[in-house]
Design a protein around this motif. Structure first.
Motif, mmCIF file in Angstrom:
data_model
loop_
_atom_site.group_PDB
_atom_site.id
_atom_site.type_symbol
_atom_site.label_atom_id
_atom_site.label_comp_id
_atom_site.label_asym_id
_atom_site.label_seq_id
_atom_site.Cartn_x
_atom_site.Cartn_y
_atom_site.Cartn_z
ATOM 1 N N ALA A 1 0.818 -1.211 0.000
ATOM 2 C CA ALA A 1 0.000 0.000 0.000
ATOM 3 C C ALA A 1 0.850 1.259 0.000
ATOM 4 N N ASP A 2 2.085 1.155 0.488
ATOM 5 C CA ASP A 2 2.960 2.327 0.540
ATOM 6 C C ASP A 2 3.754 2.520 -0.748
ATOM 7 N N GLY A 3 3.488 1.661 -1.743
ATOM 8 C CA GLY A 3 4.194 1.768 -3.008
ATOM 9 C C GLY A 3 5.557 1.127 -3.016
ATOM 10 N N GLN A 4 5.982 0.582 -1.890
ATOM 11 C CA GLN A 4 7.279 -0.068 -1.776
ATOM 12 C C GLN A 4 7.119 -1.590 -1.871
ATOM 13 N N GLY A 5 8.194 -2.245 -2.217
ATOM 14 C CA GLY A 5 8.167 -3.692 -2.344
ATOM 15 C C GLY A 5 8.026 -4.382 -0.995
ATOM 16 N N PRO A 6 7.898 -5.715 -1.012
ATOM 17 C CA PRO A 6 7.691 -6.461 0.232
ATOM 18 C C PRO A 6 8.916 -6.407 1.146
ATOM 19 N N ASP A 7 8.645 -6.583 2.445
ATOM 20 C CA ASP A 7 9.734 -6.709 3.413
ATOM 21 C C ASP A 7 10.286 -8.130 3.439
ATOM 22 N N TRP A 8 9.407 -9.096 3.144
ATOM 23 C CA TRP A 8 9.784 -10.504 3.197
ATOM 24 C C TRP A 8 9.226 -11.226 1.963
ATOM 25 N N ILE A 9 9.944 -12.233 1.483
ATOM 26 C CA ILE A 9 9.366 -13.231 0.592
ATOM 27 C C ILE A 9 9.473 -14.568 1.312
ATOM 28 N N SER A 10 8.479 -15.425 1.084
ATOM 29 C CA SER A 10 8.395 -16.652 1.873
ATOM 30 C C SER A 10 7.672 -17.730 1.088
ATOM 31 N N SER A 11 8.088 -18.965 1.258
ATOM 32 C CA SER A 11 7.425 -20.126 0.660
ATOM 33 C C SER A 11 7.591 -21.312 1.590
ATOM 34 N N ASP A 12 6.551 -22.139 1.701
ATOM 35 C CA ASP A 12 6.670 -23.360 2.504
ATOM 36 C C ASP A 12 7.752 -24.278 1.950
ATOM 37 N N CYS A 13 7.981 -24.213 0.634
ATOM 38 C CA CYS A 13 9.046 -24.998 0.007
ATOM 39 C C CYS A 13 10.335 -24.189 0.083
ATOM 40 N N PRO A 14 11.292 -24.572 0.920
ATOM 41 C CA PRO A 14 12.506 -23.769 1.063
ATOM 42 C C PRO A 14 13.312 -23.666 -0.218
ATOM 43 N N LEU A 15 13.374 -24.746 -1.002
ATOM 44 C CA LEU A 15 14.082 -24.696 -2.279
ATOM 45 C C LEU A 15 13.389 -23.749 -3.247
ATOM 46 N N GLY A 16 12.050 -23.808 -3.263
ATOM 47 C CA GLY A 16 11.296 -22.898 -4.108
ATOM 48 C C GLY A 16 11.515 -21.454 -3.705
ATOM 49 N N GLY A 17 11.644 -21.200 -2.404
ATOM 50 C CA GLY A 17 11.886 -19.845 -1.927
ATOM 51 C C GLY A 17 13.199 -19.290 -2.452
ATOM 52 N N HIS A 18 14.252 -20.088 -2.411
ATOM 53 C CA HIS A 18 15.549 -19.642 -2.923
ATOM 54 C C HIS A 18 15.510 -19.463 -4.441
ATOM 55 N N HIS A 19 14.784 -20.331 -5.125
ATOM 56 C CA HIS A 19 14.626 -20.203 -6.577
ATOM 57 C C HIS A 19 13.933 -18.885 -6.919
ATOM 58 N N ILE A 20 12.916 -18.531 -6.139
ATOM 59 C CA ILE A 20 12.203 -17.269 -6.360
ATOM 60 C C ILE A 20 13.124 -16.079 -6.117
ATOM 61 N N ALA A 21 13.900 -16.144 -5.042
ATOM 62 C CA ALA A 21 14.829 -15.055 -4.746
ATOM 63 C C ALA A 21 15.834 -14.884 -5.881
ATOM 64 N N GLN A 22 16.359 -15.995 -6.395
ATOM 65 C CA GLN A 22 17.294 -15.908 -7.506
ATOM 66 C C GLN A 22 16.608 -15.343 -8.742
ATOM 67 N N GLY A 23 15.396 -15.796 -9.006
ATOM 68 C CA GLY A 23 14.665 -15.323 -10.178
ATOM 69 C C GLY A 23 14.348 -13.841 -10.104
ATOM 70 N N MET A 24 14.019 -13.353 -8.920
ATOM 71 C CA MET A 24 13.760 -11.921 -8.760
ATOM 72 C C MET A 24 15.022 -11.115 -9.059
ATOM 73 N N GLY A 25 16.160 -11.593 -8.562
ATOM 74 C CA GLY A 25 17.418 -10.905 -8.837
ATOM 75 C C GLY A 25 17.786 -10.938 -10.307
ATOM 76 N N ASN A 26 17.547 -12.083 -10.952
ATOM 77 C CA ASN A 26 17.863 -12.212 -12.378
ATOM 78 C C ASN A 26 17.018 -11.298 -13.254
ATOM 79 N N ASN A 27 15.839 -10.926 -12.749
ATOM 80 C CA ASN A 27 14.930 -10.076 -13.516
ATOM 81 C C ASN A 27 14.948 -8.625 -13.034
ATOM 82 N N ASP A 28 16.044 -8.265 -12.367
ATOM 83 C CA ASP A 28 16.251 -6.887 -11.904
ATOM 84 C C ASP A 28 15.129 -6.399 -10.993
ATOM 85 N N LEU A 29 14.570 -7.316 -10.207
ATOM 86 C CA LEU A 29 13.561 -6.966 -9.218
ATOM 87 C C LEU A 29 14.227 -6.888 -7.851
#
Length: 454
Positions: free
Chosen positions: A407-435
């Protein structure tokens, strides 16, 4: 008969007759794949789920006739290669699953094909090693050795060697070994058991999982802290092996049986003593809840463990409904982008982790963004050289959705997934896409934080 007749009921699953006389008959398997692929070609509802269906439809569209009869059956294996047995097509998309008379089970047809390929000796030794989590986790917790192994594995030379020898893409995120194994540091609790008419078992047995034990023990310790805070007594199961899911995904069903033979007698003892059995990795939970009962439907101990197995948040939310979960949350989480993993979705339990986040939000500030779509990691699929770039492509919509501003126009403070491997994959993917890449934490770790537990 209408193609929709009999399909108003919930999907049902037939046992896998993997020890039957014809299961490993390649000709019969290809005939069944042809039947199923023809139905899928006419429907195409699952085109956006993974890369298996686009692969199939491209084969059809680029064939001589534009129909399945124009596809060489040898190319069916290209579709099999792209299936990582997430089960989403069966559980969330396909209108032709049993009890529909067409009796379409795409994942189990893929499993059969993978099992045939494995029995024929067509699975490489490197793939077998990647699926042997108990083997390459044995260095975890050994002083000096852990630091050395982790340091070497971060070098370009080692990643290049892993790519050529093991088929692990040098750009893919890989977990490090933990300096302390979860099972070595987890102590039995001594809290009293509450039994006042609740629906949930009042004591818990923890199945550690290879990943939590060898790679991220902090997830397991956070679960123990949450249980202790809620006066729920727990034990870590006496001994365990890999649940068998990595071998299952290869089609190595004999190894799955060996894992079952090691784990089920131990877990069945806890089930019969009234424990809820918890596993913090959705794929491991699903193995005991669904895949083993379908592979070994006549074994009473397998069914006893199935009945006793819980996703951690499934258990904690049920505990809350029993009026026995503490809600003394005192630490705001801020903006949380939460990913629902595929192997959580197909457990048919609903969004229990999301329910917990919303419960926390009734006491402290939580702005939740839930994303329910495949991240593309899919076990070892997402780290293998032939598939890593595809896994990143599959996950791209998730990466973008996880970066959604609050709501404040800023990105999330945390990203989280029950699948720990999936969580790291998402973090890598966000970085690869300049997010922007926020802090990554497992939902159990965020729950521990919300309680204010050290």
């Amino acid at each position: 008969m209408s193609t929709r007749e009999g399909n108003l009921e919930a999907p049902t699953r037939h046992a896998v007759d993997w020890k039957g006389e014809t299961f490993y008959d390649e000709g019969e398997c290809l005939h069944e794949l042809e039947r199923i692929f023809d139905i899928c070609h006419g429907c195409r509802r699952c085109v956006g789920l993974c890369h298996a269906f686009p692969t199939l439809f491209d084969l059809v569209d680029e064939g001589k006739t534009g129909e399945l009869d124009g596809v060489d059956k040898r190319d069916f294996w290209k579709v099999v290669d792209q299936c990582y047995l997430c089960d989403l097509c069966y559980m969330t998309k396909c209108p032709y699953v049993p009890p529909h008379p067409w009796n379409l089970d795409f994942p189990h047809a893929m499993l059969r094909a993978k099992a045939i390929r494995f029995r024929k000796g067509e699975v490489k030794a490197a793939e077998k090693f990647l699926a042997s989590t108990d083997v390459h986790g044995q260095f975890a917790g050994i002083p000096v050795v852990v630091q050395l192994v982790n340091a070497v594995n971060r070098t370009g030379f080692a990643r290049g060697l892993m790519e050529t020898q093991l088929g692990v893409d040098r750009k893919a995120w890989m977990p490090e070994l933990a300096s302390q194994r979860f099972r070595w540091g987890a102590a039995k609790s001594a809290a009293s058991v509450v039994t006042n008419g609740q629906r949930t078992p009042g004591k818990v047995a923890i199945f550690s999982t290879c990943y939590v034990n060898y790679n991220e023990p902090g997830i397991g310790f956070d679960l123990l802290k949450v249980l202790a805070h809620n006066d729920i007594p727990y034990v870590v199961v006496e001994k365990e092996q890999c649940c068998g899911m990595p071998k299952f995904e290869l089609g190595d069903l004999e190894s799955v049986e060996r894992s079952k033979d090691a784990n089920i007698p131990v877990l069945a003892k806890y089930a019969k003593e009234g424990y809820a059995i918890l596993s913090a990795v959705p794929s491991c939970t699903l193995m005991f809840k669904q895949e083993l009962p379908l592979l070994f439907p006549g074994e009473a101990d397998v069914l006893a463990v199935q009945d006793a197995m819980w996703d951690p948040f499934e258990y904690l939310v049920a505990r809350h409904k029993d009026g026995l979960l503490k809600t003394d949350f005192n630490t705001a989480l801020g903006k949380v982008s939460y990913h629902v993993p595929c192997h959580g979705r197909v457990q048919k339990i609903g969004r229990k982790t999301e329910e917990m986040f919303r419960l926390i939000g009734e006491r402290v500030s939580v702005e939740l963004n839930t994303v329910e779509r495949c991240s593309g990691h899919a076990g070892t699929y997402g780290v293998k050289k032939p598939y890593h770039s595809i896994a990143m492509k599959i996950g791209k919509p998730v990466f973008k959705a996880m970066a959604k501003p609050g709501a404040d126009g800023q990105g999330p403070d945390w990203i989280s997934s029950d699948c720990p491997l999936g969580g790291h994959h998402i973090a890598q993917g966000m970085g690869n896409n300049d997010l922007p890449v926020p802090r990554l934490a497992h939902p159990l770790s965020l729950l521990r934080t919300a309680y204010g537990l050290a």
